[in-house]
Scaffold this active site. Structure first.
Site, PDB file in Angstrom:
ATOM      1  N   GLY A   1       9.563 -10.708  -2.699  1.00 38.44           N
ATOM      2  CA  GLY A   1       9.364 -10.218  -1.330  1.00 38.44           C
ATOM      3  C   GLY A   1       7.985 -10.454  -0.768  1.00 38.44           C
TER       4      GLY A   1
ATOM      5  N   VAL B   1       0.831  -1.203   0.000  1.00 38.86           N
ATOM      6  CA  VAL B   1       0.000   0.000   0.000  1.00 38.86           C
ATOM      7  C   VAL B   1       0.871   1.260   0.000  1.00 38.86           C
ATOM      8  CG1 VAL B   1      -1.974  -1.179   1.029  1.00 38.86           C
ATOM      9  CG2 VAL B   1      -0.308  -0.063   2.532  1.00 38.86           C
TER      10      VAL B   1
ATOM     11  N   HIS C   1      -4.066  -4.351  -3.162  1.00 42.19           N
ATOM     12  CA  HIS C   1      -4.555  -4.169  -1.784  1.00 42.19           C
ATOM     13  C   HIS C   1      -4.796  -2.704  -1.435  1.00 42.19           C
ATOM     14  CE1 HIS C   1      -2.854  -8.361  -0.427  1.00 42.19           C
ATOM     15  NE2 HIS C   1      -3.936  -8.452  -1.171  1.00 42.19           N
TER      16      HIS C   1
ATOM     17  N   CYS D   1     -20.064  13.388  -0.537  1.00 40.83           N
ATOM     18  CA  CYS D   1     -21.419  13.255   0.044  1.00 40.83           C
ATOM     19  C   CYS D   1     -21.507  13.806   1.468  1.00 40.83           C
ATOM     20  CB  CYS D   1     -21.873  11.793   0.010  1.00 40.83           C
ATOM     21  SG  CYS D   1     -21.049  10.739   1.233  1.00 40.83           S
TER      22      CYS D   1
HETATM   23  P1  OAD Z   1       4.876 -10.633   4.527  1.00 34.38           P
HETATM   24  O1  OAD Z   1       5.324  -9.814   5.694  1.00 34.38           O
HETATM   25  O2  OAD Z   1       3.882 -11.709   4.801  1.00 34.38           O
HETATM   26  O3  OAD Z   1       6.132 -11.313   3.818  1.00 34.38           O
HETATM   27  C1  OAD Z   1       7.267 -10.580   3.503  1.00 34.38           C
HETATM   28  C2  OAD Z   1       8.257 -11.528   2.807  1.00 34.38           C
HETATM   29  O4  OAD Z   1       9.376 -10.733   2.407  1.00 34.38           O
HETATM   30  C3  OAD Z   1       8.788 -12.653   3.694  1.00 34.38           C
HETATM   31  O5  OAD Z   1       8.709 -13.890   2.989  1.00 34.38           O
HETATM   32  C4  OAD Z   1      10.251 -12.260   3.947  1.00 34.38           C
HETATM   33  O6  OAD Z   1      11.113 -13.386   4.029  1.00 34.38           O
HETATM   34  C5  OAD Z   1      10.574 -11.433   2.732  1.00 34.38           C
HETATM   35  N1  OAD Z   1      11.593 -10.392   2.959  1.00 34.38           N
HETATM   36  C6  OAD Z   1      11.800  -9.649   4.079  1.00 34.38           C
HETATM   37  N2  OAD Z   1      12.804  -8.786   3.895  1.00 34.38           N
HETATM   38  C7  OAD Z   1      13.242  -8.968   2.611  1.00 34.38           C
HETATM   39  C8  OAD Z   1      14.270  -8.374   1.806  1.00 34.38           C
HETATM   40  N3  OAD Z   1      15.049  -7.394   2.281  1.00 34.38           N
HETATM   41  N4  OAD Z   1      14.430  -8.821   0.535  1.00 34.38           N
HETATM   42  C9  OAD Z   1      13.639  -9.809   0.041  1.00 34.38           C
HETATM   43  N5  OAD Z   1      12.672 -10.413   0.750  1.00 34.38           N
HETATM   44  C10 OAD Z   1      12.459  -9.998   2.016  1.00 34.38           C
HETATM   45  O7  OAD Z   1       4.341  -9.594   3.424  1.00 34.38           O
HETATM   46  P2  OAD Z   1       3.381  -9.859   2.172  1.00 34.38           P
HETATM   47  O8  OAD Z   1       3.600 -11.214   1.605  1.00 34.38           O
HETATM   48  O9  OAD Z   1       3.513  -8.692   1.283  1.00 34.38           O
HETATM   49  O10 OAD Z   1      -2.386  -7.292   3.325  1.00 34.38           O
HETATM   50  O11 OAD Z   1       1.963  -9.811   2.860  1.00 34.38           O
HETATM   51  C11 OAD Z   1       0.803  -9.948   2.083  1.00 34.38           C
HETATM   52  C12 OAD Z   1      -0.331  -9.172   2.676  1.00 34.38           C
HETATM   53  O12 OAD Z   1      -0.494  -9.522   4.051  1.00 34.38           O
HETATM   54  C13 OAD Z   1      -0.111  -7.678   2.723  1.00 34.38           C
HETATM   55  O13 OAD Z   1      -0.411  -7.037   1.509  1.00 34.38           O
HETATM   56  C14 OAD Z   1      -1.043  -7.228   3.806  1.00 34.38           C
HETATM   57  C15 OAD Z   1      -0.749  -8.316   4.813  1.00 34.38           C
HETATM   58  O14 OAD Z   1      -1.715  -8.613   5.730  1.00 34.38           O
HETATM   59  C16 OAD Z   1      -3.327  -6.494   3.856  1.00 34.38           C
HETATM   60  O15 OAD Z   1      -3.104  -5.698   4.756  1.00 34.38           O
HETATM   61  C17 OAD Z   1      -4.690  -6.685   3.255  1.00 34.38           C
END
Ligand code: OAD
Length: 223
Positions: free
Chosen positions: A170, A88, A104, A134
């Site tokens: 990521g 976001v 998202h 509104c």
């Molecule tokens: P997560 O926090 O679940 O996962 C982040 C991933 O990034 C993990 O697998 C880490 O190992 C990896 N990671 C961390 N640091 C990194 C780096 N420097 N380089 C590469 N990889 C790295 O985040 P998302 O998968 O984005 O939704 O989460 C998905 C959704 O869950 C989000 O959009 C949000 C959340 O709840 C809503 O809020 C609706």
């Protein structure tokens, strides 16, 4: 080549924005039922606005990193790139990526829960803010919460299906439907992450390490 890219919180981690599920991640400090569901917002809009106001403040302070920059550079080259993000924040845009698909929602946008009007969010949102269209006091951050349908799903599915290469960067692959997009891919698949995600087995190829190392190196090979 047609390339569809899905990014997650890991790409913004090195810009200083917290991820969700890592050690110290946001969901270890907050209950997502309180701050990321329509029910939580109905119970306590002040708490939810405070949570997103804090995230908006962090986002404004953060700068795009080398991984965001590399994806923007990739889009300016010969390939047909669709950039889909679960994030976001606006770091892809600030790096120069065009037409980012925010499945998202966006921290920097507000939406009226009554009339669906959308506008640029102020830095600090308040439950008493009236909708500019509104005038009802039902304004909320334009964020897709758990239990709500992510945006642009038809376009996203089409881009992933048509792509010669699908790359996830990521993301832990814990949240659907984003985590299931790899199933739609007909071309090559690549996961770039710090460690194998929950869906790592669904990808043919993997590169593990920091996004700021791996993404620029991968983009350099493609150009
Ligand atoms: P997560 O926090 O679940 O996962 C982040 C991933 O990034 C993990 O697998 C880490 O190992 C990896 N990671 C961390 N640091 C990194 C780096 N420097 N380089 C590469 N990889 C790295 O985040 P998302 O998968 O984005 O939704 O989460 C998905 C959704 O869950 C989000 O959009 C949000 C959340 O709840 C809503 O809020 C609706």
């Amino acid at each position: 080549m047609r390339i569809a890219i899905l990014t997650g919180a890991g790409i913004s981690a090195e810009s200083g924005l917290g991820t969700f599920r890592d050690q110290d991640g946001l969901w270890t400090k907050y209950d997502l039922n309180d701050v990321a569901t329509p029910q939580g917002f109905a119970r306590n809009p002040r708490l939810v606005h405070d949570f997103y106001n804090a995230r908006r403040a962090n986002c404004v302070q953060a700068a795009p990193n080398a991984a965001h920059q590399a994806l923007a550079d990739l889009a300016s080259g010969p390939h047909d790139v669709t950039l889909i993000t679960q994030n976001v924040d606006d770091l892809h845009e600030r790096a120069g990526s065009p037409a980012v698909v925010h499945m998202h929602g966006e921290l920097m946008r507000a939406v009226c829960a009554s009339c669906d009007a959308r506008w640029d969010a102020p830095l600090e949102m308040d439950p008493k803010d009236p909708c500019p269209a509104c005038h009802v006091q039902t304004t909320r951050p334009d964020i897709v919460w758990f239990g709500e349908m992510p945006y642009m799903m038809d376009d996203i599915a089409q881009a992933v299906t048509a792509a010669d290469l699908f790359v996830a960067i990521g993301t832990s692959a814990e949240v659907y439907p984003a985590a299931g997009l790899v199933e739609l891919a007909r071309g090559d698949t690549l996961e770039i992450n710090l460690e194998p995600s929950a869906r790592a087995n669904a990808f043919e190829n993997h590169r593990f390490g920091l996004a700021t190392d791996i993404v620029p190196a991968w983009v350099a090979e493609l150009r």
